[in-house]
Design an enzyme around this catalytic site. Structure first.
Site, PDB file in Angstrom:
ATOM      1  CE1 TYR A 198      -0.474  -0.916 -14.799  1.00 14.00           C
ATOM      2  CE2 TYR A 198       2.144  -1.036 -14.986  1.00 14.00           C
ATOM      3  CZ  TYR A 198       0.939  -0.848 -14.121  1.00 14.00           C
ATOM      4  OH  TYR A 198       1.378  -0.316 -12.910  1.00 14.00           O
ATOM      5  CB  SER A 249       5.691  -1.589  -6.747  1.00 14.51           C
ATOM      6  OG  SER A 249       6.798  -1.143  -7.511  1.00 14.51           O
TER       7      SER A 249
HETATM    8  P1  GTP Z   1       4.061   2.189  -6.263  1.00 10.97           P
HETATM    9  O1  GTP Z   1       3.163   3.282  -6.728  1.00 10.97           O
HETATM   10  O2  GTP Z   1       3.480   1.094  -6.921  1.00 10.97           O
HETATM   11  O3  GTP Z   1       5.381   2.567  -6.373  1.00 10.97           O
HETATM   12  O4  GTP Z   1       3.619   2.100  -4.682  1.00 10.97           O
HETATM   13  P2  GTP Z   1       3.387   3.133  -3.322  1.00 10.97           P
HETATM   14  O5  GTP Z   1       4.636   2.581  -2.471  1.00 10.97           O
HETATM   15  O6  GTP Z   1       3.254   4.332  -3.593  1.00 10.97           O
HETATM   16  O7  GTP Z   1       2.267   2.228  -2.698  1.00 10.97           O
HETATM   17  P3  GTP Z   1       0.966   2.879  -2.134  1.00 10.97           P
HETATM   18  O8  GTP Z   1       1.238   4.022  -1.089  1.00 10.97           O
HETATM   19  O9  GTP Z   1       0.021   3.085  -3.079  1.00 10.97           O
HETATM   20  O10 GTP Z   1       0.662   1.808  -1.119  1.00 10.97           O
HETATM   21  C1  GTP Z   1      -0.362   0.963  -1.454  1.00 10.97           C
HETATM   22  C2  GTP Z   1      -0.733  -0.226  -0.386  1.00 10.97           C
HETATM   23  O11 GTP Z   1      -0.086  -0.234   1.045  1.00 10.97           O
HETATM   24  C3  GTP Z   1      -2.050  -0.002  -0.028  1.00 10.97           C
HETATM   25  O12 GTP Z   1      -2.618  -1.354   0.070  1.00 10.97           O
HETATM   26  C4  GTP Z   1      -2.123   0.398   1.318  1.00 10.97           C
HETATM   27  O13 GTP Z   1      -3.123   0.178   1.979  1.00 10.97           O
HETATM   28  C5  GTP Z   1      -1.056  -0.028   2.104  1.00 10.97           C
HETATM   29  N1  GTP Z   1      -0.292   1.083   2.949  1.00 10.97           N
HETATM   30  C6  GTP Z   1       0.074   2.069   2.740  1.00 10.97           C
HETATM   31  N2  GTP Z   1       0.704   2.540   4.029  1.00 10.97           N
HETATM   32  C7  GTP Z   1       0.185   1.611   4.838  1.00 10.97           C
HETATM   33  C8  GTP Z   1       0.503   1.496   6.306  1.00 10.97           C
HETATM   34  O14 GTP Z   1       1.100   2.582   6.903  1.00 10.97           O
HETATM   35  N3  GTP Z   1       0.084   0.344   7.064  1.00 10.97           N
HETATM   36  C9  GTP Z   1      -0.587  -0.461   6.292  1.00 10.97           C
HETATM   37  N4  GTP Z   1      -0.957  -1.696   7.028  1.00 10.97           N
HETATM   38  N5  GTP Z   1      -0.706  -0.359   5.018  1.00 10.97           N
HETATM   39  C10 GTP Z   1      -0.270   0.751   4.293  1.00 10.97           C
HETATM   40  C1  SPV Z   2       5.581   0.884  -9.296  1.00  9.80           C
HETATM   41  O1  SPV Z   2       5.341  -0.388  -9.669  1.00  9.80           O
HETATM   42  O2  SPV Z   2       6.483   1.101  -8.576  1.00  9.80           O
HETATM   43  C2  SPV Z   2       4.826   1.893  -9.752  1.00  9.80           C
HETATM   44  C3  SPV Z   2       3.878   1.854 -10.856  1.00  9.80           C
HETATM   45  O3  SPV Z   2       5.017   3.126  -9.235  1.00  9.80           O
HETATM   46  S1  SPV Z   2       4.500   1.783 -12.348  1.00  9.80           S
HETATM   47  O4  SPV Z   2       4.435   3.139 -13.025  1.00  9.80           O
HETATM   48  O5  SPV Z   2       3.473   1.016 -13.239  1.00  9.80           O
HETATM   49  O6  SPV Z   2       5.681   0.866 -12.482  1.00  9.80           O
HETATM   50 MN    MN Z   3       6.801   3.158  -7.799  1.00  8.80          MN
END
Ligand code: GTP
Ligand code: SPV
Ligand code: MN
Length: 585
Positions: A198, A249
């Site tokens: 993964y 995350s």
């Molecule tokens: P990692 O890659 O895991 O580190 O995560 P990330 O923080 O980049 O997460 P990402 O932006 O992909 O967020 C994913 C989730 O957050 C999805 O389910 C989106 O729909 C939700 N999301 C993002 N921004 C918002 C927002 O402003 N409001 C709401 N309600 N949901 C949000």
């Molecule tokens: C996170 O989980 O915060 C990610 C995805 O950005 S991973 O690289 O799988 O940790």
């Molecule tokens: Mn991340």
């Protein structure tokens, strides 16, 4: 062999003797070599070719059913002294762990090829770039690293004879979850990952190097490695101001990093530029400001919920030369996931590879399914993306999923209080981590799974950095996830988050007033622009409200959490907690 660097050659030989691959292939970063590896992956089924008209150059990949997210319980920091790993990391003595791993790696690559991947975190040859060599028996890892990092022989040139690179050994081995280990040896600049396929466990440049190992380097060298997006906000005057954001995350970093301003804002000339969506390396500049670079070269983004409405820039980024993992595979060689649109495909295969019908009510894509896309595909990629000096940061926002406690936004009083605000971050768990989704957990600076040393020492390092940054960014906390009693989100989120970021940036430049509250500075209701939004000032007032009872309970939770860190907890943070409690009483 593509290098004569004896540190690299010796180490590759040593690891090959341990893992016993049938042969060794040196990756040169060329498109022709990558393409022949993709072809090989198609032949063995490790990769599936997607429809070249819909998704040119894209491939599909499934990880094992028991191997779909990071495994915090099996992730170790093996520094010499246990007290340096701290209470939030798993620790084992390095000798003991090396011995244990040796048994697992023994012959693990028999019948397979070992690939040697030279990669750079940051622009090759730039002052802050750091180099790594990853050895792996996975073609998926090779093609993913070629998107996420800068892979190529110029890394060998930049390294010369130097031993200054991070060693990473990855083997899928048997994909045995009981023998899965993601291990960091900070004193040896070494990462060992085994029995997983993964992304977050095996793309060693990302969390393992750019956060866990790099956080240790940052502690020793006077900088910060953070789980942060970097966003440039251009106002109608054409000034671009940069903000970093740390959210746990799957809590919205990719979304905020690629934000599209609301319609009225676009008309007025606002633009947003993505510098990074997951990791920032931050250094004090000669001008006393904090400067950020994104060490990555691509996005490893959460697929579900990504749509042409929520994040068109992410979607556009993944339309070519990208990898999709654990999403729905359509009959026509396209991909789909929950939240992409309202038309789930017929005759599709789910993330496990089984025939799937949306009528079953079971999601077809894994909630932590991801796309791996080149940064240069992003329509809003910042012109400064490759600037070796990085970008100057005017504001840092911390945030998480909090249904009730945290207001939409509040600003810390100063750097030290900002460090406190980061240290008390908490969020309801998502599918990107192990454990029960929805459960609240403390995730300081969104670094709980990624800090490579004692969390209390890390907080002290943040406090110390404050003294070196004479012109510090403002630090605020945001929460897009406040809900009503029926669990509906009260704030529209996504593009409209710019309204909040705008206020934070105006605070950074002294352009707007705020009111003091128990927890820090809150916006005056009239200062968050609601034009074009179906929201009343009262509703906004509700979003900005601070429930003292809830916050007092929160303080108890913080006190308990801080208790885990014993003597190492910086006195300054305890003072801030006491001040907060005093304010609330
Ligand atoms: P990692 O890659 O895991 O580190 O995560 P990330 O923080 O980049 O997460 P990402 O932006 O992909 O967020 C994913 C989730 O957050 C999805 O389910 C989106 O729909 C939700 N999301 C993002 N921004 C918002 C927002 O402003 N409001 C709401 N309600 N949901 C949000
Ligand atoms: C996170 O989980 O915060 C990610 C995805 O950005 S991973 O690289 O799988 O940790
Ligand atoms: Mn991340």
């Amino acid at each position: 062999m593509l290098t004569e660097n004896k540190h690299i050659v010796n180490w590759v030989n040593e690891m090959a003797q341990l893992c016993c691959p049938d042969n060794i292939v040196w990756i040169d970063g060329s498109e022709s070599q990558l393409q022949s590896l993709r072809e090989e992956g198609f032949a063995t089924g490790e990769l599936i070719k997607l429809n070249d008209e819909l998704l040119p150059g894209c491939v599909y990949h499934r990880s094992a059913v028991n191997d779909v997210a990071r495994v915090e319980g099996r992730t170790y920091i093996c520094c010499e002294k246990e007290e340096d790993a701290g209470p939030t990391n798993n620790w084992m003595a390095p000798d003991e762990m090396y011995a244990k791993l040796k048994e697992i790696y023994k012959g693990s690559m028999a019948g397979r090829t070992m690939y040697v991947i030279p990669y750079s975190m940051g622009v090759v040859g730039s002052p802050f770039a750091k180099y790594g060599i990853e050895l792996t028996d996975s073609i998926y890892v090779v093609v993913s690293m070629a998107i996420m990092t800068r892979v190529g022989t110029d890394v060998y040139k930049a390294l010369g004879d130097s031993p200054d690179f991070i060693k990473g050994l990855h083997s899928k081995a048997e994909l045995d979850a009981e023998k899965r280990y993601i291990v960091h040896f900070p004193q040896d600049n070494t990462i060992m990952s085994v029995n997983s396929g993964y992304g977050g466990n095996v793309l060693l440049g990302k969390k393992c190097f750019a956060l866990r190992i790099a956080s240790c380097l940052g502690r020793d060298e006077g900088w910060l490695a953070e789980h942060m997006l970097i966003l440039g906000v251009e106002n109608p005057k054409g000034e671009v101001r940069y903000v970093c954001g740390a959210f746990p995350s799957a809590c919205g970093k990719t979304n905020l990093a690629m934000l599209i301003p609301p319609e009225g804002y676009r008309k007025d000339g606002w633009k947003c530029w993505c510098v990074g969506d997951d990791i920032a390396w931050l250094r004090p500049g000669p001008d006393g400001r904090l400067w950020a670079v994104n060490p990555e070269n691509g996005f490893f983004g959460v697929a579900p919920g990504t749509s042409s409405k929520t994040n068109p820039n992410a979607l556009a980024s993944a339309m070519k030369n990208s990898i999709f993992t654990n999403v729905v595979l359509k009959e026509d060689g396209g991909v789909w996931w929950e939240g992409m649109d309202k038309n789930p495909p017929k005759n599709a295969l789910d993330w496990k590879g089984n025939p799937w019908d949306s009528a079953s009510g079971v999601p077809g894509a894994h909630p932590n399914s991801r796309f791996t896309a080149p940064a240069k595909n992003c329509p809003c990629i910042s012109p400064e993306f490759e600037n070796p000096a990085g970008v100057p940061i005017s504001a840092i926002v911390f945030g998480g999923r909090r249904a009730k406690t945290a207001p939409l936004v509040y600003q810390s009083r100063d750097w030290d209080h900002g460090v406190f605000v980061g240290s008390i971050m908490a969020s309801e768990k998502t599918a990107a981590a192990e454990g029960k989704v929805g459960e609240t957990r403390r995730d300081p600076m969104a670094m709980l799974p990624f800090c490579g040393y004692h969390m209390a020492d890390y907080w002290q390092h943040w406090l110390d950095m404050g003294k070196k940054i004479t012109n510090p960014p403002v630090i605020a906390n945001v929460n897009w996830f406040r809900t009503d009693d029926e669990g509906h989100f009260l704030w529209p989120g996504f593009g409209d988050n710019l309204r909040v970021i705008r206020w934070v940036l105006e605070r950074a430049f002294g352009e707007v007033e705020a009111r003091e509250s128990e927890i820090g500075f809150l916006p005056n209701v009239e200062d968050i622009d609601l034009s074009g939004l179906d929201m009343s000032a009262d509703e906004l007032g509700e979003l900005l409200s601070v429930d003292k009872e809830l916050w007092l309970a929160e303080c108890e939770g913080i006190r308990e959490f801080y208790g885990k860190f014993g003597e190492k907890l910086p006195a300054k943070l305890m003072e801030e907690l006491e001040k907060l409690e005093g304010n609330l009483k």
